[in-house]
Design an enzyme around this catalytic site. Structure first.
Site, PDB file in Angstrom:
ATOM      1  N   GLY A 186      14.012  -3.847  -7.898  1.00 62.47           N
ATOM      2  CA  GLY A 186      12.759  -3.776  -7.147  1.00 62.47           C
ATOM      3  C   GLY A 186      12.106  -5.150  -7.218  1.00 62.47           C
ATOM      4  CG  ASN A 226       3.147  -7.812  -4.775  1.00 65.45           C
ATOM      5  OD1 ASN A 226       3.689  -8.819  -4.301  1.00 65.45           O
ATOM      6  ND2 ASN A 226       2.179  -7.163  -4.156  1.00 65.45           N
ATOM      7  CB  VAL A 227       5.538  -4.668 -10.323  1.00 66.51           C
ATOM      8  CG1 VAL A 227       5.803  -4.511 -11.812  1.00 66.51           C
ATOM      9  CG2 VAL A 227       4.182  -4.063  -9.978  1.00 66.51           C
ATOM     10  N   GLY A 228       7.979  -6.564  -9.632  1.00 61.82           N
ATOM     11  CA  GLY A 228       9.284  -7.113 -10.024  1.00 61.82           C
ATOM     12  C   GLY A 228       9.272  -8.635 -10.021  1.00 61.82           C
ATOM     13  NE  ARG A 265      -2.653   4.761  -8.295  1.00 65.17           N
ATOM     14  CZ  ARG A 265      -3.644   5.187  -9.051  1.00 65.17           C
ATOM     15  NH1 ARG A 265      -4.337   6.254  -8.700  1.00 65.17           N
ATOM     16  NH2 ARG A 265      -3.934   4.587 -10.191  1.00 65.17           N
ATOM     17  CB  VAL A 300       7.756  -0.787 -14.368  1.00 64.92           C
ATOM     18  CG1 VAL A 300       6.334  -1.266 -14.156  1.00 64.92           C
ATOM     19  CG2 VAL A 300       8.392  -1.574 -15.507  1.00 64.92           C
ATOM     20  NE  ARG A 319      -5.203  -1.935 -15.285  1.00 63.90           N
ATOM     21  CZ  ARG A 319      -4.258  -1.302 -14.589  1.00 63.90           C
ATOM     22  NH1 ARG A 319      -3.939  -0.059 -14.894  1.00 63.90           N
ATOM     23  NH2 ARG A 319      -3.647  -1.904 -13.600  1.00 63.90           N
ATOM     24  CG  HIS A 335       0.453   4.840 -16.395  1.00 64.02           C
ATOM     25  ND1 HIS A 335      -0.544   4.030 -16.867  1.00 64.02           N
ATOM     26  CD2 HIS A 335       0.859   4.281 -15.226  1.00 64.02           C
ATOM     27  CE1 HIS A 335      -0.732   3.026 -16.023  1.00 64.02           C
ATOM     28  NE2 HIS A 335       0.091   3.159 -15.011  1.00 64.02           N
TER      29      HIS A 335
HETATM   30  C1  LMR Z   1      -1.421   0.637 -12.569  1.00 64.12           C
HETATM   31  O1  LMR Z   1      -1.925   1.279 -13.490  1.00 64.12           O
HETATM   32  O2  LMR Z   1      -1.905  -0.413 -12.147  1.00 64.12           O
HETATM   33  C2  LMR Z   1      -0.166   1.127 -11.934  1.00 64.12           C
HETATM   34  O3  LMR Z   1       0.217   2.333 -12.511  1.00 64.12           O
HETATM   35  C3  LMR Z   1      -0.282   1.249 -10.450  1.00 64.12           C
HETATM   36  C4  LMR Z   1      -1.248   2.315  -9.993  1.00 64.12           C
HETATM   37  O4  LMR Z   1      -0.917   3.013  -9.020  1.00 64.12           O
HETATM   38  O5  LMR Z   1      -2.339   2.445 -10.545  1.00 64.12           O
END
Ligand code: LMR
Length: 311
Positions: A10, A13-15, A83, A119, A152, A176
């Site tokens: 993948g 952006n994340v990859g 999402r 991920v 975070r 998560h």
């Molecule tokens: C996040 O926490 O940033 C990821 O899991 C992406 C999302 O859809 O929130």
């Protein structure tokens, strides 16, 4: 000793951002894999061309062909859709389960000895999918989410107190999702419990913001989800494996009775080293913390059931 090899499935952006963090730390050669034609090769070449400027000696390649990941030490799975505002991560479950299943099946053919770090979202359930599709032992398939959620939480604590993020330690357990469990009792700034430094109202606000941290970014970006902090968190887990650091990280681990939970991936503290998840650390929780964790585990279980009933 040759260089380590890291496959990233993948190249969105994340990859791609994970690749960036990995090579900037010279952790190994990186192969980006994606279904989109040309794109993984383009991103890889672009990143490679930054190497003389930044001075990293890592090969970066990109391909649509899984044969390129042959013999990888670590496989990072970021494939799947993100999402959009108004959606929950769980809304992605059916689409991403198919993607994660397929890419894991392919990847494990060429990297059967790798540690798999998942991920893709919804994270905990995607780890279950990858475990089944890979046929690997549970220590070699785990998920990255707690490092991000904890980052975070730490960011917001540091902002609230006006202190360095370096002096803030805190962690988040559970799934998560919106019911994740930021553990206030184990959160410190400069080794001082945050409960001595902030009011209840401040803490509650930070906990809530942490729980909704992913959605906050989705709502701002509108066309995708976060990637800098998710990628940095993933690269830290890759580093823990490749350097056999034995770091204690909040990790989505397949639980078989720990914390009273079985058959699910769920975020708990674990020791991460060259064998992947080397140990789950069980800490005694207060009854309020245990209740919060159970609520979070029921949410993960519900999503897993939705997936199982759809196949
Ligand atoms: C996040 O926490 O940033 C990821 O899991 C992406 C999302 O859809 O929130």
């Amino acid at each position: 000793m040759g260089r380590k090899k890291i496959a990233i499935i993948g190249a969105g952006n994340v990859g791609a951002t994970t690749a960036h963090w990995l090579v900037s730390k010279e952790l190994g050669d990186v192969v980006l894999i994606d279904v989109e034609e040309g794109m993984p090769g383009g991103k890889a070449l672009d990143l490679l061309e930054a190497s003389p400027v930044e001075g990293f000696d890592c090969m970066v390649t990109g391909s649509n062909d899984y044969r390129e990941i042959d013999g990888a030490d670590v496989v990072v799975v970021t494939a799947g859709i993100a999402r959009k505002p108004g959606m929950s991560r769980d809304d992605l479950v059916k689409t991403n389960a198919k993607i994660v299943e397929n890419v894991t099946r392919e990847a494990v053919k060429y990297a059967p000895d790798a540690i798999f770090i998942i991920v893709s979202n919804p994270l905990d359930v995607m780890c279950n999918v990858a475990l089944e599709a890979s046929g690997l032992p549970k220590n070699r398939v785990f998920g990255q989410s707690g490092v991000l959620d904890s980052a975070r939480f730490r960011t917001f604590i540091a902002m609230e107190l006006g202190v360095s993020v370096e002096d803030v330690s805190a962690f988040v357990l559970g799934g998560h999702g919106d019911d994740m469990v930021p553990l206030v009792r184990f959160s410190y700034a400069g080794n001082i419990p945050i409960e001595m430094l902030m009011s209840r109202e401040q803490i509650d606000r930070i906990v809530e913001r942490t729980r909704k941290g992913g959605a906050e970014i989705v709502n701002l970006l509108k066309k995708g989800s976060a990637y800098f902090a998710p990628a940095a968190s993933t690269a830290k887990m890759v580093e823990a494996v490749l350097k056999d650091k034995k770091r204690i990280m909040p990790t989505a681990v397949y639980l078989e009775g720990e914390y009273g939970i079985s058959g699910l991936y769920f975020g708990v503290p674990a020791i991460i080293g060259e064998n992947g998840v080397e140990k789950v650390i069980e800490i005694p929780l207060t009854s309020d913390e245990q209740i919060a964790l159970e609520k979070s585990s029921r949410a993960v279980e519900k999503t897993l059931k939705v997936l199982k009933s759809s196949v």
